[in-house]
Scaffold this active site. Structure first.
Site, PDB file in Angstrom:
ATOM      1  N   ILE A 154      69.879 -19.297  57.589  1.00 57.21           N
ATOM      2  CA  ILE A 154      68.712 -19.035  58.215  1.00 57.21           C
ATOM      3  C   ILE A 154      68.582 -19.602  59.596  1.00 57.21           C
ATOM      4  O   ILE A 154      68.169 -19.218  60.574  1.00 57.21           O
ATOM      5  CB  ILE A 154      67.345 -18.994  57.452  1.00 57.21           C
ATOM      6  CG1 ILE A 154      67.572 -18.076  56.354  1.00 57.21           C
ATOM      7  CG2 ILE A 154      66.285 -18.729  58.168  1.00 57.21           C
ATOM      8  CD1 ILE A 154      66.268 -18.361  55.313  1.00 57.21           C
ATOM      9  N   ARG A 233      59.215 -23.409  53.381  1.00 58.79           N
ATOM     10  CA  ARG A 233      58.261 -23.632  52.443  1.00 58.79           C
ATOM     11  C   ARG A 233      57.280 -24.420  53.149  1.00 58.79           C
ATOM     12  O   ARG A 233      57.254 -25.558  53.927  1.00 58.79           O
ATOM     13  CB  ARG A 233      58.899 -24.275  51.346  1.00 58.79           C
ATOM     14  CG  ARG A 233      59.855 -23.720  50.574  1.00 58.79           C
ATOM     15  CD  ARG A 233      59.162 -22.595  49.725  1.00 58.79           C
ATOM     16  NE  ARG A 233      59.969 -21.724  48.911  1.00 58.79           N
ATOM     17  CZ  ARG A 233      60.485 -20.890  49.172  1.00 58.79           C
ATOM     18  NH1 ARG A 233      60.327 -20.119  50.483  1.00 58.79           N
ATOM     19  NH2 ARG A 233      61.261 -19.963  48.248  1.00 58.79           N
ATOM     20  N   ASP A 257      54.048 -19.373  58.348  1.00 59.33           N
ATOM     21  CA  ASP A 257      54.328 -18.340  57.338  1.00 59.33           C
ATOM     22  C   ASP A 257      54.119 -18.826  55.845  1.00 59.33           C
ATOM     23  O   ASP A 257      54.199 -17.916  55.031  1.00 59.33           O
ATOM     24  CB  ASP A 257      55.652 -17.388  57.481  1.00 59.33           C
ATOM     25  CG  ASP A 257      55.871 -16.356  56.637  1.00 59.33           C
ATOM     26  OD1 ASP A 257      54.999 -15.397  56.717  1.00 59.33           O
ATOM     27  OD2 ASP A 257      56.794 -16.220  55.808  1.00 59.33           O
ATOM     28  N   GLU A 262      49.476 -22.349  49.042  1.00 56.08           N
ATOM     29  CA  GLU A 262      49.243 -21.149  49.080  1.00 56.08           C
ATOM     30  C   GLU A 262      49.382 -20.041  47.857  1.00 56.08           C
ATOM     31  O   GLU A 262      48.806 -19.080  47.684  1.00 56.08           O
ATOM     32  CB  GLU A 262      50.536 -20.420  49.793  1.00 56.08           C
ATOM     33  CG  GLU A 262      51.948 -20.400  49.116  1.00 56.08           C
ATOM     34  CD  GLU A 262      52.979 -20.018  50.009  1.00 56.08           C
ATOM     35  OE1 GLU A 262      53.583 -18.877  49.545  1.00 56.08           O
ATOM     36  OE2 GLU A 262      53.296 -20.494  51.026  1.00 56.08           O
ATOM     37  N   HIS A 294      53.351 -15.299  54.238  1.00 62.62           N
ATOM     38  CA  HIS A 294      54.548 -15.555  53.366  1.00 62.62           C
ATOM     39  C   HIS A 294      55.306 -14.236  53.260  1.00 62.62           C
ATOM     40  O   HIS A 294      55.987 -13.549  52.334  1.00 62.62           O
ATOM     41  CB  HIS A 294      54.589 -16.131  52.029  1.00 62.62           C
ATOM     42  CG  HIS A 294      55.671 -16.889  51.175  1.00 62.62           C
ATOM     43  ND1 HIS A 294      55.861 -17.718  50.615  1.00 62.62           N
ATOM     44  CD2 HIS A 294      57.188 -16.650  51.759  1.00 62.62           C
ATOM     45  CE1 HIS A 294      57.015 -18.227  50.362  1.00 62.62           C
ATOM     46  NE2 HIS A 294      57.809 -17.582  51.014  1.00 62.62           N
TER      47      HIS A 294
END
Length: 335
Positions: A154, A233, A257, A262, A294
């Site tokens: 990524i 994360r 995000d 969360e 997310h």
């Protein structure tokens, strides 16, 4: 085999149904897998969890006592799963080791561009027919120094996009990625990356060594007008320290995000009840902060790959096989 899938989003349902049709029996729930919801899987040999499941020892024990033998999570990350407990209980645990890295990298850039160019504020004003430019001044990405923390698949995709914009690339990781070096990336230590970067984007897994990687001292090292993006994360960022940095007037844009607390909030509708998390509420009150739920992975391509891997995990388990997605090979009997 019968499968119970937890935390299924509305857009996932038809894709999951089509993938499992004619192969295994499938029931889908929108609730997340926790100790409290684990009894819903009583007598079901296979459960599929979402990234916001809480698979601690208590939840896994309830699953094992109810006859579950396989837990297959529809995500790459597995920091929410007590693997030691799963091993002791004889459970098999699998994940999705790969899905489109472009999905996450592109969303990270969407966040970066949105906070840099004040898109959320501009769109909100335009809906009220307020077309002033006050407070909307951004910066060219071309010529920025972009720091990429974590240069795996990524991070590499994020760096390729950054290279296309014409940026200087800095990287930090335990190992150098030759493809990133070929883009012109210079690997430096974390402190130097934070001090020199106009934009910092996080792409490392959440491990004990990376928890609160971006804490108060790290935020103090960053340029006062830097941009920070986290699509990896939530626990990588000390949220309380981030609030304090923003209160002090530091950082010109933050795109998140993910959020460290969360679970139980993201993927749910809190528009009526609101939230009781004061830190999250405070973060979202800053005009330069943009929070999404997310969703970086949530493209048709990536979700399709996640589902395909989940089907294979179930097929291989039924056949008594492990694969590269297997985290724990349980000792219990196959159904």
């Amino acid at each position: 085999m019968e499968i119970l899938a937890y935390g299924v989003q509305a857009d996932e349902r038809p894709m999951l149904s089509e993938a499992f049709e004619g192969r295994h029996g499938l029931r889908m729930l929108d609730v997340f897998l926790t100790e409290d919801t684990a009894p819903l899987a009583e007598g079901v040999p296979v459960v599929s969890s979402s990234v916001n499941a809480v698979l601690d020892r208590a939840a896994l024990t309830r699953l094992a006592e109810g006859g579950t033998r396989l837990v297959t999570q529809r995500s790459t990350g597995f920091n929410n799963i007590d693997l030691d407990a799963a091993r002791e209980l004889g459970l098999t645990v699998a994940r999705v080791s790969y899905y489109s890295p472009y999905a996450v990298a592109e969303h990270a850039w969407a966040l970066a561009l949105a906070v840099n160019r004040r898109i959320t504020r501009a769109a909100s004003r335009a809906r009220e027919f307020d077309f002033r430019l006050d407070g909307l001044l951004g910066r060219d990405v071309h010529g920025m120094t972009v720091g990429v923390i974590g240069t795996g698949k990524i991070g590499e995709c994020f760096a390729r996009i950054a290279h296309g914009f014409g940026t200087e690339l800095l990287g930090w990781d335990i190992a150098q990625n030759q493809d990133c070096l070929d883009l012109g990336m210079t690997y430096v230590d974390r402190d130097e990356l934070l001090a020199r970067s106009d934009l910092v984007s996080l792409h490392v897994p959440l491990l004990p060594a990376t928890e609160h990687l971006i804490d108060g001292p790290a935020l103090a090292r960053m340029k006062p007008d830097a941009l920070l993006v986290n699509s990896s994360r939530g626990g990588l960022v000390d949220s309380a320290a981030l609030v304090e940095a923003l209160r002090a007037g530091r950082l010109s844009g933050v795109g998140l995000d993910v959020y460290e607390e969360e679970t139980g909030v993201f993927f749910t509708d809190r528009s009526v009840r609101g939230i009781t998390d004061d830190v999250l509420a405070r973060l979202m009150s800053f005009p330069q902060v943009l929070v999404t739920s997310h969703q970086a992975y949530f493209t048709r391509t990536a979700v399709g790959q996640i589902i395909d891997a989940t089907v294979r995990n179930v097929d291989d388990f039924a056949a008594g096989r492990s694969n590269e997605n297997t985290l724990v090979a349980g000792s219990g009997d196959r159904p």
